[in-house]
Design a protein around this motif. Structure first.
Motif, PDB file in Angstrom:
ATOM      1  N   SER A  59      25.343 -29.065   5.875  1.00 11.95           N
ATOM      2  CA  SER A  59      26.047 -29.658   4.744  1.00 11.95           C
ATOM      3  C   SER A  59      26.779 -30.925   5.175  1.00 11.95           C
ATOM      4  O   SER A  59      26.984 -31.830   4.375  1.00 11.95           O
ATOM      5  N   ARG A  60      27.159 -31.002   6.463  1.00 12.92           N
ATOM      6  CA  ARG A  60      27.784 -32.240   6.964  1.00 12.92           C
ATOM      7  C   ARG A  60      26.773 -33.377   6.970  1.00 12.92           C
ATOM      8  O   ARG A  60      27.111 -34.526   6.674  1.00 12.92           O
ATOM      9  N   ALA A  61      25.535 -33.057   7.336  1.00 15.64           N
ATOM     10  CA  ALA A  61      24.493 -34.094   7.348  1.00 15.64           C
ATOM     11  C   ALA A  61      24.295 -34.631   5.933  1.00 15.64           C
ATOM     12  O   ALA A  61      24.182 -35.841   5.723  1.00 15.64           O
ATOM     13  N   ALA A  62      24.293 -33.720   4.959  1.00 17.85           N
ATOM     14  CA  ALA A  62      24.142 -34.151   3.563  1.00 17.85           C
ATOM     15  C   ALA A  62      25.339 -35.005   3.149  1.00 17.85           C
ATOM     16  O   ALA A  62      25.191 -36.008   2.444  1.00 17.85           O
ATOM     17  N   PHE A  63      26.530 -34.619   3.617  1.00 16.91           N
ATOM     18  CA  PHE A  63      27.750 -35.371   3.317  1.00 16.91           C
ATOM     19  C   PHE A  63      27.655 -36.789   3.879  1.00 16.91           C
ATOM     20  O   PHE A  63      27.976 -37.770   3.201  1.00 16.91           O
ATOM     21  N   LEU A  64      27.180 -36.889   5.120  1.00 17.34           N
ATOM     22  CA  LEU A  64      27.085 -38.197   5.773  1.00 17.34           C
ATOM     23  C   LEU A  64      26.098 -39.111   5.060  1.00 17.34           C
ATOM     24  O   LEU A  64      26.298 -40.318   4.983  1.00 17.34           O
ATOM     25  N   LEU A  65      25.013 -38.526   4.570  1.00 14.48           N
ATOM     26  CA  LEU A  65      23.912 -39.372   4.095  1.00 14.48           C
ATOM     27  C   LEU A  65      23.770 -39.445   2.586  1.00 14.48           C
ATOM     28  O   LEU A  65      22.892 -40.136   2.082  1.00 14.48           O
ATOM     29  N   ASP A  66      24.642 -38.739   1.856  1.00 19.56           N
ATOM     30  CA  ASP A  66      24.456 -38.711   0.405  1.00 19.56           C
ATOM     31  C   ASP A  66      24.464 -40.107  -0.203  1.00 19.56           C
ATOM     32  O   ASP A  66      23.696 -40.396  -1.113  1.00 19.56           O
ATOM     33  N   ARG A  67      25.328 -40.967   0.309  1.00 18.33           N
ATOM     34  CA  ARG A  67      25.424 -42.298  -0.270  1.00 18.33           C
ATOM     35  C   ARG A  67      24.083 -43.044  -0.173  1.00 18.33           C
ATOM     36  O   ARG A  67      23.605 -43.637  -1.127  1.00 18.33           O
ATOM     37  N   LEU A  68      23.486 -42.953   1.019  1.00 15.81           N
ATOM     38  CA  LEU A  68      22.196 -43.622   1.207  1.00 15.81           C
ATOM     39  C   LEU A  68      21.133 -43.003   0.312  1.00 15.81           C
ATOM     40  O   LEU A  68      20.365 -43.705  -0.338  1.00 15.81           O
TER      41      LEU A  68
END
Lengths: 80, 643
Positions: free
Chosen positions: B320-329
């Motif tokens: 879920s952290r990976a999704a948090f980091l990349l959601d904007r992109l």
């Protein structure tokens, strides 16, 4: 003030959530209801989403969604 | 079977709760690894069930998808809602519900419980993470919690196995009961204001009464880890490092067991050949079944490794952290942050990637992710890239030290990614147009991944993959084999020799098809032999290499790319010009990056979308894209003076 305007490190008590909208309803189901204390932990690398803390757990949401939550910033009489 | 009878024989118990509440760990602890996975009838939502020994008998335990409330937004949640409400559409009627509640996150977890206990099916609350919670100095008065909710509350520790027996007893004792809505809750719901707010007021009162909180914050440790892992700079670097490690494992470490499997299937083929009488049956078994199914099963080590990584990353809370980091992109393209993982998985194989899209709530978002997943260069394309580079760019360098092959390889991966971004961008603004779905995702505290959960997950996925290899892929292998085998031709060459094999292939249905499509593929720089190989590789990309080996009379061993590479370089057209040029090979690689050449993926998309529309759309758009891409590459390259 809207939750989306709160800077990282800031906190406040929820005063209103528009639970008529899909986003507002979902948020309130997750515990974003009036009286609950919310702290903004940080913003993601590209500025969005934002990580908040409430009811002893951490939640990530986009600024766009955070905008439906009204808060009373830096108040101290809420529960955590 | 009537209700009373089913309760006596083998009651059905449903396991419900929030995501991350410890539901899966509890399910695995209760059932061991004895569970099966199937889909609910008519939909693609998975249903995991297993036997749980309670009292003297046993019950059927069903793991429901995790959900936060009974107001469903995704297909997974809809199923869970129907089951929990006991509604008429429900595919199963549980005799009791075990509601999993995370003690460290009591208030939000209890929200769902207040909804479940309004319905008749008896409920027992399993309180997880109690040890952790009490270690932090919090005190829970279980009796007043149970009294307030009106249902039994049993603390369990799935890892140590404590509380499991008590949970079984509590479930046995409530079978046949009916829930009553607690007075406090009924009063709140009858009052003014929103139903949601009323529930939270009730919960807040209950928790204040039953729990003495310590000021110590459970999340402090996780937040400290996150000060690096979701840091604006370090977070991205760590994510990049993790991806690199996963790739390294998939492409490098996995080759050891893959080579072993390949050798094993080779030996199996030789063994079968020596036992069976020479003839069609032997050819079918060896060249059709063993070669076809074996060619897919060699990817099993990669799939297993990938799912080991995914399971660890998921179970630890990192995903879920990976999704948090990349959601904007991702949201710039129109996709959800959660689409990131399925797309990354697709670099190994689109099949597990497409299976992993189930976590995406919005149907259109999920479809868009499925549609672009096969554009990620999967490992089956690797043998094609390797052959082309070895044949036409081997040993060449750029700037004197960077291998030209590596640059081209990287270019092919990038081409796939760029194509995926463009396609997603277009899809999300046309056929799959929908408002950007909300991104509300819990970032659960980090946890040590459970070996049992990881193992169960990997076994499940590997099992699904193997089962498919045994069914769909088996059928396709046989069809393809038949296309290349019939009609039989008599040649002057010695039967079984490579010249005979080549003549046979040219004359077969597949060979005739190759000749038939030659005019179409000529603008891409391909001749009929490449046409045959293209047709064959529509079932599975890596088939290209073995088909070319047969066509160019270089032994059946696809591993001998050296021999095949020089054969390709030496091949001449009727007019004496070489068939293959560096430009042809680039054009072919581009085609392979973009084309939908994998029957197993088509089959899985059919299953995941429950229609033929989407898999057909995928085949058509990708084939057109591939043709266009190869056309532009070849013709454009020629205009620029390349050969």
């Amino acid at each position: 003030m809207r939750l989306s305007d709160l800077p990282a490190g800031g906190s406040g008590i929820v005063t209103a959530v528009d639970d008529g909208s899909r986003v507002g309803r979902r948020l309130s189901e997750l515990g974003v209801v009036p009286g609950v204390k919310i702290a903004v932990i940080k913003h993601a690398p590209f500025g969005d989403p934002v990580e908040i803390r409430l009811l002893r757990y951490n939640l990530a949401l986009r600024k766009e969604e955070a905008a439906v939550v009204q808060i009373d910033p830096e108040s101290t009489n809420g529960r955590s | 079977m009537d209700e009373a009878n089913s309760q006596k024989a083998s009651p059905v118990i449903a396991l419900a709760g929030n995501p991350n509440a410890g539901k899966t760990t509890l399910f695995n602890a209760l059932t061991g690894l004895r569970h099966k996975v199937a889909n609910y009838p008519g939909v693609t939502v998975e249903r995991r069930s297993g036997r749980w020994g309670i009292g003297e008998g046993s019950a059927e335990l069903i793991d429901l998808p995790g959900l936060y409330s009974l107001d469903a937004t995704s297909m997974d949640e809809e199923i869970a809602r129907d089951v929990l409400r006991g509604s008429a559409e429900s595919p199963v009627r549980p005799d009791a519900i075990v509601a999993v509640v995370d003690a460290t996150n009591l208030e939000r977890n209890l929200y769902l419980i207040t909804q479940i206990i309004e319905h008749e099916t008896p409920v027992v609350v399993a309180l997880t993470m109690m040890d952790l919670f009490e270690e932090q100095g919090h005190i829970v008065d279980l009796a007043s919690l149970a009294a307030g909710l009106g249902v039994p509350v049993v603390p369990v520790d799935s890892r140590k196995g404590t509380g499991i027996a008590e949970l079984g007893e509590a479930v046995s004792s409530v079978l046949g009961n009916k829930n009553g809505v607690p007075n406090g809750l009924a009063a709140e719901l009858a009052g003014e204001g929103s139903n949601v707010f009323g529930r939270y007021r009730f919960i807040s009162g209950l928790v204040q009464m039953a729990v003495k909180h310590n000021d110590l914050d459970a999340h402090r440790f996780s937040d400290r880890i996150d000060s690096i892992l979701t840091h604006k700079v370090w977070g991205l670097l760590v994510l990049f490092g993790i991806l690199l490690l996963v790739f390294q494992a998939i492409f490098s470490w996995a080759t050891v067991p893959m080579d072993l499997l390949e050798a094993g299937f080779g030996a199996l083929g030789d063994g079968a050949r020596s036992i069976l009488p020479e003839g069609m049956l032997a050819d079918l078994v060896v060249d059709g079944i063993i070669a076809g199914v074996g060619g897919i099963l060699v990817f099993l080590p990669q799939i297993i490794l990938l799912f080991v990584f995914i399971s660890i990353l998921e179970d630890s809370g990192y995903m879920s952290r990976a999704a948090f980091l990349l959601d904007r992109l991702m949201s710039r393209i129109g996709l959800h942050g959660k689409a990131f993982l399925p797309l990354i998985s697709s670099f190994a194989c689109a099949i597990p990637g497409i299976m992993a899209t189930r976590t995406i709530e919005d149907r259109r978002d999920r479809l868009a992710t499925i549609m672009i997943a096969p554009l990620m260069s999967c490992s089956a394309r690797l043998p094609v890239y390797v052959l082309m580079i070895a044949a036409f760019f081997g040993g060449q360098t750029v700037f004197g030290f960077v291998s030209l092959g590596a640059v081209i390889m990287l270019g092919m991966y990038l081409l796939g990614i760029v194509a995926a971004i463009v396609v997603a961008f277009i899809l999300k603004r046309t056929v799959l147009k929908s408002p950007t779905p909300p991104f509300m995702m819990e970032l659960p505290p980090y946890r040590m991944p459970s070996v049992r959960t990881v193992l169960a997950n990997v076994l499940e996925r590997a099992g699904l993959f193997v089962r498919r290899a045994g069914t769909v892929i088996l059928a396709i292998s046989i069809i393809l084999w038949a296309l290349a085998y019939f009609p039989r031709s008599d040649t002057a060459a010695e039967p079984g020799s490579e010249t005979a094999a080549s003549a046979q292939l040219e004359n077969s249905f597949a060979g005739r098809l190759g000749h038939a499509i030659e005019p179409v593929i000529e603008p891409l720089g391909y001749d009929w032999k490449i046409g045959v190989a293209l047709i064959a590789s529509f079932a599975a990309r890596e088939v290209l290499v073995s088909t070319l080996s047969i066509l160019y009379n270089v032994g059946g061993d696809a591993e001998e790319t050296g021999g095949l590479a020089s054969a390709l370089r030496d091949a001449k057209r009727a007019d004496g010009l070489p068939v293959w040029t560096p430009l042809t090979s680039i054009s072919l690689m581009v085609f392979f990056v973009l084309a939908m050449q994998c029957m197993s993926t088509v089959a899985i998309v059919r299953r995941e979308t429950n229609s033929w529309r989407w898999p057909l759309f995928m085949v058509v758009y990708m084939t057109l894209l591939a043709y266009l891409g190869a056309f532009v590459t070849y013709q454009g390259g020629r205009l620029l003076g390349f050969t």
